[in-house]
Scaffold this motif. Structure first.
Motif, PDB file in Angstrom:
ATOM      1  N   PHE A  15       0.838  -1.204   0.000  1.00 15.11           N
ATOM      2  CA  PHE A  15       0.000   0.000   0.000  1.00 15.11           C
ATOM      3  C   PHE A  15       0.874   1.256   0.000  1.00 15.11           C
ATOM      4  N   GLN A  16       1.843   1.306   0.913  1.00 16.02           N
ATOM      5  CA  GLN A  16       2.714   2.471   1.004  1.00 16.02           C
ATOM      6  C   GLN A  16       3.620   2.595  -0.223  1.00 16.02           C
ATOM      7  N   LEU A  17       4.089   1.463  -0.728  1.00 13.52           N
ATOM      8  CA  LEU A  17       4.974   1.491  -1.893  1.00 13.52           C
ATOM      9  C   LEU A  17       4.241   2.052  -3.110  1.00 13.52           C
ATOM     10  N   ILE A  18       3.041   1.533  -3.374  1.00 19.14           N
ATOM     11  CA  ILE A  18       2.275   1.997  -4.531  1.00 19.14           C
ATOM     12  C   ILE A  18       1.867   3.452  -4.366  1.00 19.14           C
ATOM     13  N   ALA A  19       1.382   3.810  -3.170  1.00 15.89           N
ATOM     14  CA  ALA A  19       0.976   5.195  -2.926  1.00 15.89           C
ATOM     15  C   ALA A  19       2.159   6.146  -3.058  1.00 15.89           C
ATOM     16  N   GLY A  20       3.330   5.731  -2.546  1.00 16.05           N
ATOM     17  CA  GLY A  20       4.514   6.582  -2.640  1.00 16.05           C
ATOM     18  C   GLY A  20       4.961   6.805  -4.073  1.00 16.05           C
ATOM     19  N   ARG A  21       4.929   5.761  -4.875  1.00 12.69           N
ATOM     20  CA  ARG A  21       5.357   5.891  -6.272  1.00 12.69           C
ATOM     21  C   ARG A  21       4.378   6.730  -7.090  1.00 12.69           C
ATOM     22  N   VAL A  22       3.085   6.606  -6.810  1.00 14.42           N
ATOM     23  CA  VAL A  22       2.081   7.354  -7.568  1.00 14.42           C
ATOM     24  C   VAL A  22       2.020   8.813  -7.127  1.00 14.42           C
ATOM     25  N   LEU A  23       2.017   9.052  -5.813  1.00 10.58           N
ATOM     26  CA  LEU A  23       1.827  10.406  -5.286  1.00 10.58           C
ATOM     27  C   LEU A  23       3.122  11.191  -5.124  1.00 10.58           C
ATOM     28  N   GLY A  24       4.245  10.498  -4.866  1.00 12.74           N
ATOM     29  CA  GLY A  24       5.497  11.189  -4.592  1.00 12.74           C
ATOM     30  C   GLY A  24       5.595  11.581  -3.133  1.00 12.74           C
ATOM     31  N   PRO A  25       6.803  11.950  -2.659  1.00  9.97           N
ATOM     32  CA  PRO A  25       6.995  12.204  -1.225  1.00  9.97           C
ATOM     33  C   PRO A  25       6.190  13.370  -0.674  1.00  9.97           C
ATOM     34  N   THR A  26       5.928  14.398  -1.470  1.00 10.69           N
ATOM     35  CA  THR A  26       5.201  15.567  -0.960  1.00 10.69           C
ATOM     36  C   THR A  26       3.709  15.279  -0.825  1.00 10.69           C
ATOM     37  N   ASP A  27       3.080  14.727  -1.873  1.00  8.29           N
ATOM     38  CA  ASP A  27       1.643  14.444  -1.823  1.00  8.29           C
ATOM     39  C   ASP A  27       1.317  13.262  -0.925  1.00  8.29           C
ATOM     40  N   LEU A  28       2.294  12.402  -0.658  1.00 13.00           N
ATOM     41  CA  LEU A  28       2.064  11.281   0.247  1.00 13.00           C
ATOM     42  C   LEU A  28       1.985  11.734   1.699  1.00 13.00           C
ATOM     43  N   VAL A 227      10.335  10.460   3.686  1.00 11.73           N
ATOM     44  CA  VAL A 227      11.517   9.596   3.591  1.00 11.73           C
ATOM     45  C   VAL A 227      11.740   8.865   4.914  1.00 11.73           C
ATOM     46  N   PHE A 228      11.651   9.594   6.019  1.00 17.01           N
ATOM     47  CA  PHE A 228      11.818   8.982   7.339  1.00 17.01           C
ATOM     48  C   PHE A 228      10.759   7.898   7.556  1.00 17.01           C
ATOM     49  N   PHE A 229       9.516   8.223   7.240  1.00 21.83           N
ATOM     50  CA  PHE A 229       8.419   7.279   7.451  1.00 21.83           C
ATOM     51  C   PHE A 229       8.616   6.001   6.642  1.00 21.83           C
ATOM     52  N   GLU A 230       8.913   6.144   5.356  1.00 20.80           N
ATOM     53  CA  GLU A 230       9.044   4.962   4.500  1.00 20.80           C
ATOM     54  C   GLU A 230      10.245   4.108   4.903  1.00 20.80           C
ATOM     55  N   THR A 231      11.334   4.745   5.316  1.00 23.55           N
ATOM     56  CA  THR A 231      12.515   3.994   5.753  1.00 23.55           C
ATOM     57  C   THR A 231      12.196   3.156   6.977  1.00 23.55           C
ATOM     58  N   PHE A 232      11.581   3.770   7.963  1.00 15.62           N
ATOM     59  CA  PHE A 232      11.264   3.038   9.191  1.00 15.62           C
ATOM     60  C   PHE A 232      10.141   2.036   8.975  1.00 15.62           C
ATOM     61  N   LEU A 233       9.212   2.341   8.066  1.00 15.46           N
ATOM     62  CA  LEU A 233       8.144   1.391   7.775  1.00 15.46           C
ATOM     63  C   LEU A 233       8.710   0.100   7.198  1.00 15.46           C
ATOM     64  N   LEU A 234       9.697   0.221   6.316  1.00 12.29           N
ATOM     65  CA  LEU A 234      10.302  -0.966   5.702  1.00 12.29           C
ATOM     66  C   LEU A 234      10.937  -1.858   6.764  1.00 12.29           C
ATOM     67  N   PHE A 235      11.739  -1.269   7.638  1.00 11.02           N
ATOM     68  CA  PHE A 235      12.451  -2.069   8.632  1.00 11.02           C
ATOM     69  C   PHE A 235      11.571  -2.440   9.823  1.00 11.02           C
ATOM     70  N   ARG A 236      10.393  -1.833   9.891  1.00  9.58           N
ATOM     71  CA  ARG A 236       9.471  -2.136  10.990  1.00  9.58           C
ATOM     72  C   ARG A 236       8.601  -3.350  10.687  1.00  9.58           C
ATOM     73  N   LEU A 299      11.135   2.319  -3.751  1.00 16.61           N
ATOM     74  CA  LEU A 299      10.313   3.538  -3.812  1.00 16.61           C
ATOM     75  C   LEU A 299      10.852   4.615  -4.748  1.00 16.61           C
ATOM     76  N   GLY A 300      12.083   4.478  -5.219  1.00 12.55           N
ATOM     77  CA  GLY A 300      12.642   5.488  -6.097  1.00 12.55           C
ATOM     78  C   GLY A 300      13.661   6.361  -5.398  1.00 12.55           C
ATOM     79  N   ALA A 301      14.451   7.083  -6.191  1.00  9.02           N
ATOM     80  CA  ALA A 301      15.559   7.880  -5.665  1.00  9.02           C
ATOM     81  C   ALA A 301      15.088   8.984  -4.720  1.00  9.02           C
ATOM     82  N   ASP A 302      13.870   9.490  -4.898  1.00  6.40           N
ATOM     83  CA  ASP A 302      13.375  10.577  -4.042  1.00  6.40           C
ATOM     84  C   ASP A 302      13.221  10.141  -2.583  1.00  6.40           C
ATOM     85  N   PHE A 303      13.127   8.842  -2.341  1.00  4.64           N
ATOM     86  CA  PHE A 303      12.915   8.332  -0.997  1.00  4.64           C
ATOM     87  C   PHE A 303      14.194   7.768  -0.373  1.00  4.64           C
TER      88      PHE A 303
END
Length: 389
Positions: A15-28, A227-236, A299-303
């Motif tokens: 869910f987070q991966l798809i939303a992040g790629r579609v919306l980007g870090p700002t809109d997410l 970026v912080f959220f997605e990084t910790f979500l992955l390892f969490r 998630l791409g280079a932006d993350f």
């Protein structure tokens, strides 16, 4: 339970991966805030409700749930979440009042989700517990894919968070239950137990999940939050899986306590702490070596985070997972006060580490998180070993 929980964790990350790629870090970012607030309320307030229900129904005599207390907690949690949304409306949600409606619905829905799962596990309906956990994440993921494909933005996507929690009622968790008042004495006893449990969880989950909100409070940008959220979500991921699996380990620990097998629990505490130390050390090395690249691939280079932030996330979440199982021993022993003290001390250590030190906000928060988790695991282990009866 295990299979359903594993699939649910994968679906949550997709869910987070798809939303992040579609919306980007700002809109997410609004989704990040909603997810973080819901996660904090669920783990701080609603998980204690779920576990108290399991603890009571697996005690020597099944008792009535303190429904008045539970309803009060859900109401207060909803008010608190909406209050936070109102205070940060411009910064976190760009002034859109609809997000306050989503916040209210989200907290109420997950309050019901926690109570429903408590009854399923408390009545040993583990298969249905696992299926409901699986269905919650899968429904959210399917709806998200459909809405994003249709071109919906962050606000539309936010309603999928609410929809996932409502699936619990498909399994009729209160089937066959006679809802009755618990009585004044039992309500008071439950309130005391929950107060220490919630104080403990508030400290523990502030360490685990409040990072994105703290990054924002320290001046981090919307992109830095994401970026912080997605990084910790992955390892969490292991920790997220464990939140459902602890419903399976608490009943046998409770049975050991009622049989007076305290020394066995002491040995379990030491083994858990030793394993956690070894695993966290390995996780730090792997996170520093490959963590940042893994986040970028997904998630791409932006993350992409810094290598140190990835290492801190990997090691800290490993310790948090181990500590979660450690504290089940204290819950079984009815020693929630000792558990609360351990986590409050850990939060205090984290607060000292986060003081201004020249580093960027995400690194300050990451270092504080790791320091707090190290302190917590040591404190929880000592609390179990010192308990003699």
């Amino acid at each position: 339970m295990v299979v359903g929980t594993l699939i649910a964790a994968v679906a949550a990350y997709l869910f987070q991966l798809i939303a992040g790629r579609v919306l980007g870090p700002t809109d997410l970012q609004p989704i990040v805030v909603l997810w973080t607030v819901q996660f904090l309320v669920f783990t701080i307030v609603f998980m204690p409700m779920e576990q108290l229900t399991i603890r009571r129904l697996n005690s020597a005599v099944a008792r009535a749930a303190p429904w008045r207390l539970f309803l009060l907690l859900i109401t207060a949690s909803t008010a608190g979440a909406v209050g936070y949304g109102m205070l940060t409306l411009d910064r976190q949600f760009d002034g859109d009042l609809w997000y306050l409606v989503v916040l209210a619905a989200l907290i109420i829905a997950y309050g019901g989700f926690a109570l429903g799962r408590g009854y399923l596990a408390g009545r040993l309906r583990y298969r249905e517990y696992g299926l409901s956990t699986f269905a919650e994440s899968m429904l959210r993921l399917v709806l998200a894919i459909a809405l994003l494909t249709a071109g919906m933005g962050s606000l539309g996507l936010s309603w999928t968070l609410v929809a996932g929690a409502l699936v619990i009622w498909f399994w009729l968790p209160l089937r066959g239950e006679r809802i009755r008042e618990a009585g004044v004495d039992r309500e008071a006893g439950s309130a005391k137990t929950l107060a220490t449990f919630i104080a403990s969880n508030a400290s523990a989950q502030t360490l685990v999940a409040a990072g994105p909100l703290v990054v924002s409070a320290l001046g981090g940008s919307h992109a830095a939050q994401s970026v912080f959220f997605e990084t910790f979500l992955l390892f969490r991921a292991p920790l997220t899986i464990s939140y459902s699996l602890i419903a399976r380990v608490l009943p046998p620990f409770t049975a050991m306590v009622e049989r007076g097998q305290i020394r066995i629990l002491h040995r379990w505490a030491i083994r858990i702490a030793a394993a956690g130390t070894v695993l966290a050390t390995a996780a730090y090395g792997l996170g520093r070596l490959a963590g940042a690249g893994l986040v970028e691939v997904l998630l791409g280079a932006d993350f992409r985070p810094t290598p140190e932030l990835a290492a801190l996330a990997a090691a800290g979440t490993t310790l948090a997972t181990v500590a979660l199982f450690e504290q089940q021993l204290l819950i079984a022993m009815r020693s929630t006060r000792s558990m609360a003290v351990a986590w409050l001390v850990a939060l205090g250590v984290a607060a000292l580490v986060i003081l201004p030190n020249g580093a960027e906000a995400p690194l300050r928060v990451g270092r504080a998180f790791l320091a707090g988790e190290v302190t917590a695991l040591f404190g929880l282990t000592m609390a179990v070993v010192r308990r003699r009866s």
